[in-house]
Scaffold this active site. Structure first.
Site, PDB file in Angstrom:
ATOM      1  N   SER A 124       1.425   8.593   0.354  1.00 24.97           N
ATOM      2  CA  SER A 124       1.791   7.600   0.182  1.00 24.97           C
ATOM      3  C   SER A 124       3.304   7.628   0.210  1.00 24.97           C
ATOM      4  O   SER A 124       3.924   8.662  -0.261  1.00 24.97           O
ATOM      5  CB  SER A 124       1.443   6.845  -1.544  1.00 24.97           C
ATOM      6  OG  SER A 124       2.291   5.774  -2.026  1.00 24.97           O
ATOM      7  N   TYR A 148       0.967   8.715 -11.054  1.00 27.59           N
ATOM      8  CA  TYR A 148       0.170   8.228  -9.847  1.00 27.59           C
ATOM      9  C   TYR A 148       1.051   9.326  -8.648  1.00 27.59           C
ATOM     10  O   TYR A 148       0.441   9.880  -7.797  1.00 27.59           O
ATOM     11  CB  TYR A 148       0.135   6.952  -9.482  1.00 27.59           C
ATOM     12  CG  TYR A 148      -0.554   6.733  -8.078  1.00 27.59           C
ATOM     13  CD1 TYR A 148      -1.541   6.988  -7.755  1.00 27.59           C
ATOM     14  CD2 TYR A 148       0.339   6.069  -6.843  1.00 27.59           C
ATOM     15  CE1 TYR A 148      -2.032   6.715  -6.235  1.00 27.59           C
ATOM     16  CE2 TYR A 148       0.023   5.956  -5.747  1.00 27.59           C
ATOM     17  CZ  TYR A 148      -1.177   6.106  -5.371  1.00 27.59           C
ATOM     18  OH  TYR A 148      -1.554   5.968  -4.270  1.00 27.59           O
ATOM     19  N   LYS A 152       0.161  12.443  -5.710  1.00 25.29           N
ATOM     20  CA  LYS A 152       0.243  12.425  -4.292  1.00 25.29           C
ATOM     21  C   LYS A 152       1.125  13.587  -3.821  1.00 25.29           C
ATOM     22  O   LYS A 152       0.484  14.154  -2.852  1.00 25.29           O
ATOM     23  CB  LYS A 152       0.816  11.051  -3.923  1.00 25.29           C
ATOM     24  CG  LYS A 152      -0.341   9.931  -4.011  1.00 25.29           C
ATOM     25  CD  LYS A 152      -1.440  10.323  -3.020  1.00 25.29           C
ATOM     26  CE  LYS A 152      -2.650   9.010  -3.644  1.00 25.29           C
ATOM     27  NZ  LYS A 152      -3.842   9.563  -2.981  1.00 25.29           N
TER      28      LYS A 152
HETATM   29  P1  NAD Z   1      -9.587   2.237  -3.145  1.00 25.25           P
HETATM   30  O1  NAD Z   1      -9.833   2.302  -4.854  1.00 25.25           O
HETATM   31  O2  NAD Z   1     -10.209   1.045  -2.733  1.00 25.25           O
HETATM   32  O3  NAD Z   1     -10.604   3.400  -2.544  1.00 25.25           O
HETATM   33  C1  NAD Z   1     -10.639   4.673  -3.229  1.00 25.25           C
HETATM   34  C2  NAD Z   1     -12.210   4.897  -3.209  1.00 25.25           C
HETATM   35  O4  NAD Z   1     -12.406   6.310  -3.794  1.00 25.25           O
HETATM   36  C3  NAD Z   1     -12.839   4.056  -4.231  1.00 25.25           C
HETATM   37  O5  NAD Z   1     -14.074   3.561  -3.454  1.00 25.25           O
HETATM   38  C4  NAD Z   1     -13.483   4.924  -5.334  1.00 25.25           C
HETATM   39  O6  NAD Z   1     -14.398   4.393  -5.975  1.00 25.25           O
HETATM   40  C5  NAD Z   1     -13.399   6.384  -4.755  1.00 25.25           C
HETATM   41  N1  NAD Z   1     -13.132   7.580  -5.795  1.00 25.25           N
HETATM   42  C6  NAD Z   1     -12.075   7.531  -6.728  1.00 25.25           C
HETATM   43  N2  NAD Z   1     -12.219   8.765  -7.331  1.00 25.25           N
HETATM   44  C7  NAD Z   1     -13.272   9.472  -6.578  1.00 25.25           C
HETATM   45  C8  NAD Z   1     -13.923  10.512  -7.140  1.00 25.25           C
HETATM   46  N3  NAD Z   1     -13.468  11.415  -7.901  1.00 25.25           N
HETATM   47  N4  NAD Z   1     -14.964  11.074  -6.476  1.00 25.25           N
HETATM   48  C9  NAD Z   1     -15.697   9.952  -5.390  1.00 25.25           C
HETATM   49  N5  NAD Z   1     -14.788   8.988  -4.990  1.00 25.25           N
HETATM   50  C10 NAD Z   1     -13.945   8.482  -5.883  1.00 25.25           C
HETATM   51  O7  NAD Z   1      -8.269   2.674  -2.762  1.00 25.25           O
HETATM   52  P2  NAD Z   1      -7.598   2.555  -1.216  1.00 25.25           P
HETATM   53  O8  NAD Z   1      -6.501   1.250  -1.430  1.00 25.25           O
HETATM   54  O9  NAD Z   1      -8.465   2.105  -0.320  1.00 25.25           O
HETATM   55  O10 NAD Z   1      -6.618   3.689  -1.324  1.00 25.25           O
HETATM   56  C11 NAD Z   1      -7.296   4.808  -0.424  1.00 25.25           C
HETATM   57  C12 NAD Z   1      -6.325   5.911  -0.690  1.00 25.25           C
HETATM   58  O11 NAD Z   1      -4.954   5.645  -0.257  1.00 25.25           O
HETATM   59  C13 NAD Z   1      -5.829   6.285  -2.257  1.00 25.25           C
HETATM   60  O12 NAD Z   1      -5.780   7.762  -2.009  1.00 25.25           O
HETATM   61  C14 NAD Z   1      -4.748   5.822  -2.554  1.00 25.25           C
HETATM   62  O13 NAD Z   1      -4.034   6.320  -3.398  1.00 25.25           O
HETATM   63  C15 NAD Z   1      -3.944   5.684  -1.117  1.00 25.25           C
HETATM   64  N6  NAD Z   1      -2.957   4.856  -0.893  1.00 25.25           N
HETATM   65  C16 NAD Z   1      -3.141   3.523  -1.162  1.00 25.25           C
HETATM   66  C17 NAD Z   1      -2.271   2.395  -1.076  1.00 25.25           C
HETATM   67  C18 NAD Z   1      -2.495   0.991  -1.185  1.00 25.25           C
HETATM   68  O14 NAD Z   1      -1.620   0.288  -1.392  1.00 25.25           O
HETATM   69  N7  NAD Z   1      -3.858   0.506  -1.087  1.00 25.25           N
HETATM   70  C19 NAD Z   1      -1.055   2.931  -0.659  1.00 25.25           C
HETATM   71  C20 NAD Z   1      -0.723   4.163  -0.530  1.00 25.25           C
HETATM   72  C21 NAD Z   1      -1.664   5.215  -0.553  1.00 25.25           C
HETATM   73  N1  UFG Z   2       5.739  -7.951  -6.259  1.00 27.47           N
HETATM   74  C1  UFG Z   2       5.996  -9.473  -7.142  1.00 27.47           C
HETATM   75  N2  UFG Z   2       4.924  -9.894  -7.739  1.00 27.47           N
HETATM   76  C2  UFG Z   2       3.658  -9.218  -7.841  1.00 27.47           C
HETATM   77  C3  UFG Z   2       3.452  -8.130  -7.279  1.00 27.47           C
HETATM   78  C4  UFG Z   2       4.542  -7.527  -6.757  1.00 27.47           C
HETATM   79  O1  UFG Z   2       7.116  -9.846  -6.914  1.00 27.47           O
HETATM   80  O2  UFG Z   2       2.967  -9.888  -8.672  1.00 27.47           O
HETATM   81  C5  UFG Z   2       6.833  -7.455  -5.473  1.00 27.47           C
HETATM   82  C6  UFG Z   2       7.452  -5.999  -6.148  1.00 27.47           C
HETATM   83  O3  UFG Z   2       8.185  -6.141  -7.194  1.00 27.47           O
HETATM   84  C7  UFG Z   2       7.842  -5.602  -4.890  1.00 27.47           C
HETATM   85  C8  UFG Z   2       6.780  -5.981  -3.899  1.00 27.47           C
HETATM   86  O4  UFG Z   2       6.238  -7.358  -4.423  1.00 27.47           O
HETATM   87  O5  UFG Z   2       9.140  -5.811  -4.627  1.00 27.47           O
HETATM   88  C9  UFG Z   2       5.761  -5.171  -3.486  1.00 27.47           C
HETATM   89  O6  UFG Z   2       4.900  -4.779  -4.490  1.00 27.47           O
HETATM   90  P1  UFG Z   2       3.491  -4.070  -4.751  1.00 27.47           P
HETATM   91  O7  UFG Z   2       2.991  -3.768  -5.951  1.00 27.47           O
HETATM   92  O8  UFG Z   2       2.623  -4.907  -3.984  1.00 27.47           O
HETATM   93  O9  UFG Z   2       3.772  -2.750  -3.814  1.00 27.47           O
HETATM   94  P2  UFG Z   2       4.916  -1.483  -4.144  1.00 27.47           P
HETATM   95  O10 UFG Z   2       5.540  -1.315  -3.103  1.00 27.47           O
HETATM   96  O11 UFG Z   2       5.379  -1.608  -5.722  1.00 27.47           O
HETATM   97  O12 UFG Z   2       3.739  -0.277  -4.389  1.00 27.47           O
HETATM   98  C10 UFG Z   2       2.601  -0.080  -3.386  1.00 27.47           C
HETATM   99  C11 UFG Z   2       1.539   0.572  -4.012  1.00 27.47           C
HETATM  100  C12 UFG Z   2       2.033   1.926  -4.724  1.00 27.47           C
HETATM  101  C13 UFG Z   2       2.649   2.742  -3.563  1.00 27.47           C
HETATM  102  C14 UFG Z   2       3.641   1.864  -2.898  1.00 27.47           C
HETATM  103  C15 UFG Z   2       4.254   2.804  -1.823  1.00 27.47           C
HETATM  104  O13 UFG Z   2       1.186  -0.292  -5.333  1.00 27.47           O
HETATM  105  O14 UFG Z   2       0.833   2.732  -4.980  1.00 27.47           O
HETATM  106  O15 UFG Z   2       3.392   0.890  -2.167  1.00 27.47           O
HETATM  107  O16 UFG Z   2       3.264   2.916  -0.697  1.00 27.47           O
HETATM  108  F1  UFG Z   2       2.877   4.027  -4.247  1.00 27.47           F
END
Ligand code: NAD
Ligand code: UFG
Length: 348
Positions: A124, A148, A152
């Site tokens: 991330s 969190y 990562k």
């Molecule tokens: P998500 O929660 O939708 O998907 C993660 C999946 O992993 C889920 O289906 C959950 O059930 C499964 N899981 C969690 N722990 C487990 C375990 N111990 N064993 C088996 N399965 C397990 O999340 P996502 O948004 O699809 O994110 C996927 C990956 O990308 C994550 O590692 C997350 O940290 C990373 N990531 C997500 C975002 C975002 O904004 N969505 C941003 C940056 C990084």
């Molecule tokens: N925001 C609002 N209102 C809301 C939610 C968010 O104004 O209800 C704003 C936040 O302040 C920020 C922007 O929208 O300025 C984006 O916020 P998000 O929560 O959607 O995303 P972030 O950038 O804060 O964080 C996301 C993921 C993290 C990840 C990060 C970098 O949630 O897990 O991107 O990849 F680490």
């Protein structure tokens, strides 16, 4: 190729399973469904023309994971499985370390026991902490601001150490910026449980009337319009990048990249569009795409937020031959289609 997709039932994993199938690869899902609905498997089947092989297994259950590997014949692994809420990680840090780091170590150990030597890991942009300069390239200073993010960063380091100790193991950590949107079919998308933490799912729930108003966290940031700026990337682009990463690791002849190859060992690569969009710009784009108005209030800044984050995405193009293709209008249109077709997520 046959790919074990850990966390493949989740938001990004499900889109990646579809993208893998479109390229003729076979995804085998391992997921404990702690944050996903098993019904997503039916949706993937509708999109790919066949039910994916799936195992309800926790990555920390070594015996169960070994059974999947023993029967698997896997060429590579994509590792999405993690807990991902920044706020929750501050309340339950040990659960995050146990799940995200325990799961990663367990997966690497099973890979080692079964001779699987290619890994793509979901990292991330959070590993950059508060940016010192923009855009962020992969050489930027790394720091974390919450548990969190620490999982990562440490997971990346664990993977790098495992690669250093085993010359055959090659891994790519993909540092996602802000994934949004959904598959254009409207069949799969992001289904947060409870109140969404992230901006796009919150906007979607306001648009369908499940929440009254959006709270915009801060109107006094040093940005174009005072609201936070992020690099939003369409989940379909993101999914496609995983296919590029897996194919790049396969190289010529199907063996993992040898010493001297730019992808030998561990490589971290940004996945973003390379363009910052403010909260209010996203709100306006969503209103145009959906025809709904999104009422909002500007409230106090959210603790831990930063003003502006966007990627330098050039390394992904150089090493993987990938660049984002879908713009913010497509992100909003597809998020809206998913939300309006599935107002209750996978529950209906
Ligand atoms: P998500 O929660 O939708 O998907 C993660 C999946 O992993 C889920 O289906 C959950 O059930 C499964 N899981 C969690 N722990 C487990 C375990 N111990 N064993 C088996 N399965 C397990 O999340 P996502 O948004 O699809 O994110 C996927 C990956 O990308 C994550 O590692 C997350 O940290 C990373 N990531 C997500 C975002 C975002 O904004 N969505 C941003 C940056 C990084
Ligand atoms: N925001 C609002 N209102 C809301 C939610 C968010 O104004 O209800 C704003 C936040 O302040 C920020 C922007 O929208 O300025 C984006 O916020 P998000 O929560 O959607 O995303 P972030 O950038 O804060 O964080 C996301 C993921 C993290 C990840 C990060 C970098 O949630 O897990 O991107 O990849 F680490």
């Amino acid at each position: 190729m046959r790919i074990l997709v850990a966390g493949g039932a989740g938001y990004i994993g499900s889109h990646t399973c579809v993208a893998l199938a479109e390229r003729g690869h076979q995804a085998v899902i391992v997921d404990n469904h702690c944050n996903s609905a098993p019904t997503v498997l039916d949706r993937i089947a509708r999109l790919t023309g066949g039910a994916p092989e799936a195992h309800r297994v926790d990555l920390r259950d070594a015996a169960a994971l070994d059974r999947v590997f023993a029967d698997g014949g896997f060429d590579a692994v994509i590792h999405f499985a993690a807990l991902k809420s920044v706020g929750e990680s501050c309340v339950r840090p040990l659960d995050y370390f146990e799940n995200n780091l325990g799961g990663t170590v367990g997966l690497l150990q099973s890979m080692q026991r079964h001779g699987v030597d290619r890994l793509v890991f979901s990292s991330s942009a959070t590993v950059y902490g508060e940016p010192e300069a923009l855009p962020l390239d992969e050489s930027a200073r790394l720091s974390v601001t919450n548990p969190y993010g620490r999982t990562k960063l440490i997971a990346e380091q664990i993977i790098a150490d495992a690669c250093a100790a085993d010359v055959r193991l090659c891994a790519i950590s993909l540092r996602y910026f802000n994934p949004v949107g959904a598959h254009p079919s409207g069949l799969i998308g992001e289904a947060p449980s409870g109140v969404p933490n992230n901006l796009m799912p919150y906007i979607c729930q306001v648009a369908v009337g499940q929440r009254a108003r959006l709270q915009v966290f801060g109107g006094d940031w040093p940005t174009i319009d005072g609201t936070g700026v992020r690099d939003y990337i369409h989940v379909v682009d993101l999914a496609r990048a995983h296919v590029h990463a897996i194919e790049a690791l396969a190289g010529e002849g199907g063996s993992a990249p040898a010493a001297g190859h730019p992808l030998h060992g561990h490589t971290a690569i940004n996945l973003g569009v390379g363009r910052g969009i403010s909260v209010l710009e996203l709100v306006r784009a969503f209103e145009a795409a959906s025809g709904r108005s999104i009422p909002y209030d500007i409230v106090a800044r959210r603790p831990g937020d930063v003003a502006e984050v966007y990627a330098d995405p050039r390394l992904a193009e150089a090493l993987l031959g990938w660049r984002a293709a879908l713009d913010v209008d497509a992100m909003c249109r597809d998020a809206w289609r998913w939300q309006s077709m599935n107002p209750g997520g996978y529950a209906g």
